[in-house]
Design an enzyme around this catalytic site. Structure first.
Site, short mmCIF file in Angstrom:
data_model
loop_
_atom_site.label_atom_id
_atom_site.label_comp_id
_atom_site.label_asym_id
_atom_site.label_seq_id
_atom_site.Cartn_x
_atom_site.Cartn_y
_atom_site.Cartn_z
N ASP A 94 0.83 -1.20 0.00
CA ASP A 94 0.00 0.00 0.00
C ASP A 94 0.87 1.26 0.00
O ASP A 94 1.85 1.35 0.74
CB ASP A 94 -0.92 -0.01 1.24
CG ASP A 94 -1.90 1.14 1.24
OD1 ASP A 94 -2.78 1.17 0.37
OD2 ASP A 94 -1.76 2.04 2.10
N GLU A 100 0.92 -0.50 -5.09
CA GLU A 100 -0.28 0.34 -5.20
C GLU A 100 0.17 1.79 -5.35
O GLU A 100 0.04 2.61 -4.45
CB GLU A 100 -1.18 0.15 -3.96
CG GLU A 100 -2.53 0.82 -4.05
CD GLU A 100 -2.64 2.09 -3.20
OE1 GLU A 100 -3.66 2.80 -3.33
OE2 GLU A 100 -1.71 2.38 -2.42
#
Length: 659
Positions: free
Chosen positions: A282, A324
């Site tokens: 992330d 991401e």
């Protein structure tokens, strides 16, 4: 450290840990083959530190211990993946991203739904954040307070292990998240920092006053200007200012400290040895901070990712990395690695630009912006791939570049205003039921929330009981999904979209969620409503069966594997866009009408195959499309798509036509 000393150090570790013999030779070869590179990457980050050699020795120990802890089943799976040479590039890969509790309640119940996913055509399950995070201050699970303990709302670590075993038995794959950039302020490290432990205070960016924070704020953009303005938060207990780029309860980790990289790599390895196939990292763009910069996409962030990837290639080679990084197309290419590091950073990345361009085309009935962006997107290196999607847990950003908008004749500001108003449902003429998220009062920038179905008009159509509008919405949904699924890479469906879930407004009754309208497209699944997929002719059935059919087409033909075999076509019709994929003597034409009007495309678009064949055949209904004369047209109904496969000898020809 000279190379001779480096290899001597590694050999001494192998000796101490009894890593020798034929069984260990593949690991030894991987380590020796990558040792200089690993040392170089670590040196680029930390060579100026007096304790550099000690910290690097700790990394050698960690990598070796991780390898020794990897069980025989996972080692065997590593070897199987290696034989497949890019297993994640296969046309057989297709996944669903889901919140465990909102999809099925718990990890223990999820194995019961694996047959459902397989029936749809999926073999990859992405579980949204699972690990412990404070209720009411979790950012949907992205404020992690313990990287090793499953949040009790979802179950236990044993439940996850049991699920992973069930997935392996069904030849399915598992993807989970890790948050590298920050922890919850209730994480053990943060709590020790609050207690005055200087070792753990160095895990974060903590300052006694606002002097440095004020200087950094001058060049750092705000991520959540509405709900969490600024990039630093005051912590009363320590009387310090702490960097918190996302929310005040998410403290940014200080990767200039090698102890942080060691600790987080240890967590990465923990997930690898649980049997995770793809680890979604992330917000990797944020993991390195430097005064006078935006603190995003810095070179050191890439070096950290490369170090992690090389360490994985040595110890746990079966786990792939998804970055991401929701950034501009030119920047996202960097996350696949450059130069000698190409394919040695992130194996996968989100094709966020293409996702946004689909919404642009749907809102405007103009595909020229989509086409204009492709030269950059096509620069993806061979051996890496995209996650292609129409919706995910996050908002829709309109991050494509102004120059492309201008090139097709639009004013960037006005164009984005129109898209926000159309998708946000602010135009009377718009069928969309979306909403604006992250509105920046200083710049008026905003992103879009809403489910795929609601943004495609299904919610309004159902409320109005307008049968024609309902069917149009279904056609739009399948058009969008077909583009994502046939483009290459791994198509990722967001849970609920497979049967047309509309916005879930129950989040407004939950104080921990009501401030964040992204929860409207993170529904709690009503399985009684889902049962309508088995009733022919229902909305749910049409969408589910339509997606199932597209996935069957993808999985039945290797041409949809990602071998960089894609070429975008010039359709000479602004409402119709298409691409051609080639494998041997096969060519497949994927063509999409983003308009509410009937459209035509001259057969000139098939010029590359017309010398070999004058017709395309539909094996499903044996219909024939003749592609003889330039001036004749292939006709599209509103929001119709075609997939036309041609071979030089007329065999195995396929045309799929929506409705």
């Amino acid at each position: 450290m000279p190379n001779s000393a480096l290899f001597s150090t590694i050999r001494s570790v192998f000796t101490n840990k009894k890593i020798k013999g034929k069984a260990h030779q593949p690991f030894i070869d991987r380590f020796i083959g990558n040792a200089i590179l690993l040392h170089s990457l670590f040196s680029q980050l930390y060579s100026k530190r007096a304790d550099f050699e000690t910290r690097f020795m700790e990394m050698i120990e960690l990598i070796s211990d991780t390898y020794l802890e990897r069980n025989s089943t996972l080692v065997k799976r590593d070897k199987e993946k290696e034989k497949q040479a890019g297993w994640f590039l296969s046309n057989n890969m297709a996944g669903m991203s889901l919140y465990v509790d909102r999809f099925v309640g718990s990890l223990k119940s999820l194995p019961e739904k694996l047959d459902y996913l397989q029936n749809l055509g999926l073999n990859l399950v992405h579980l949204m954040p699972l690990f412990e995070s404070p209720e009411g201050a979790s950012d949907g699970g992205y404020a992690v307070s313990n990287y090793r303990v499953i949040d009790k709302r979802f179950g236990t670590l044993d439940d996850l292990k049991s699920l992973q075993k069930s997935l392996q038995e069904k030849h399915m794959y598992l993807m989970i998240d890790i948050v590298l950039n920050h922890t919850s302020n209730q994480h053990e490290w943060a709590q020790k920092a609050r207690e005055g432990d200087s070792f753990y205070q160095d895990f974060y960016y903590m300052y006694d006053d606002r002097i440095i924070p004020n200087q950094m704020e001058q060049s750092m953009p705000e991520v959540f200007p509405e709900s969490s303005p600024g990039n630093f938060s005051y912590d009363k207990k320590t009387n310090k200012w702490v960097m918190s780029v996302f929310h005040n309860y998410q403290w940014d980790l200080n990767f200039t400290n090698p102890h942080v990289l060691h600790a987080m790599l240890d967590n990465v390895f923990f997930y690898a040895n649980l049997g995770v196939d793809i680890l979604r990292v992330d917000a990797p763009a944020f993991i390195w901070k430097q005064m006078g910069t935006s603190c995003q996409n810095l070179p050191e962030a890439h070096i950290i990712l490369q170090f992690i990837k090389v360490a994985l290639e040595i110890a746990t080679p079966g786990m792939a990395i998804l970055g991401e990084a929701i950034v501009a197309p030119k920047q996202i290419m960097d996350y696949f690695g450059k130069g000698i590091m190409t394919t040695h950073e992130c194996d996968l990345a989100y094709n966020a630009t293409q996702m946004a361009l689909q919404w642009d085309a749907l809102a405007t009935a103009d595909t020229r912006n989509m086409l204009a962006n492709q030269p950059v997107i096509l620069q993806k290196p061979l051996g890496c791939t995209w996650i292609n999607y129409t919706r995910c847990h996050d908002d829709i950003g309109l991050g494509f570049e102004d120059s492309y908008i201008e090139a097709v004749g639009y004013t960037p500001y006005l164009h984005r205003e129109y898209l926000k108003n159309y998708l946000g449902g602010r135009l009377v003429s718009s069928p969309s039921s979306g909403d604006l998220f992250g509105v920046n009062p200083k710049t008026n920038d905003a992103r879009i929330s809403g489910t795929l179905a609601s943004l495609c008009g299904l919610e309004k159509a159902i409320n109005k009981k307008d049968a024609k509008a309902i069917q149009t919405s279904i056609d739009k949904i399948l058009l969008m999904q077909a583009n994502s699924m046939l483009l290459g890479g791994i198509p990722m469906i967001f849970y609920g979209d497979e049967f047309g879930s509309t916005n879930d407004y129950s989040y407004l009754d939950d104080a921990s969620k009501s401030y964040d309208n992204r929860w409207m497209h993170r529904p709690v699944i009503d399985w009684k409503k889902n049962a309508q997929i088995r009733k022919k002719g229902t909305v749910e059935n049409q969408i589910f069966k339509g997606i199932q059919h597209i996935l069957n087409i993808r999985k039945s033909n290797n041409i949809f594997s990602d071998t960089n075999n894609l070429e975008w076509l010039e359709s000479h019709n602004a409402s119709v866009v298409g691409f051609k994929r080639t494998l041997g003597n096969q060519q497949v034409f994927c063509l999409f009408n983003y308009s509410a009007e009937t459209q035509g495309l001259t057969y000139y678009v098939f010029n590359s195959v017309r010398k070999q064949t004058q017709k395309l055949l539909n094996l499903s209904d044996k219909s024939v499309i003749k592609i003889g004369k330039d001036h004749e047209h292939l006709m599209f109904k509103p929001y119709q798509f075609y997939v036309l496969l041609a071979e030089s000898h007329h065999s195995n020809l396929l045309t799929i036509q929506q409705r």
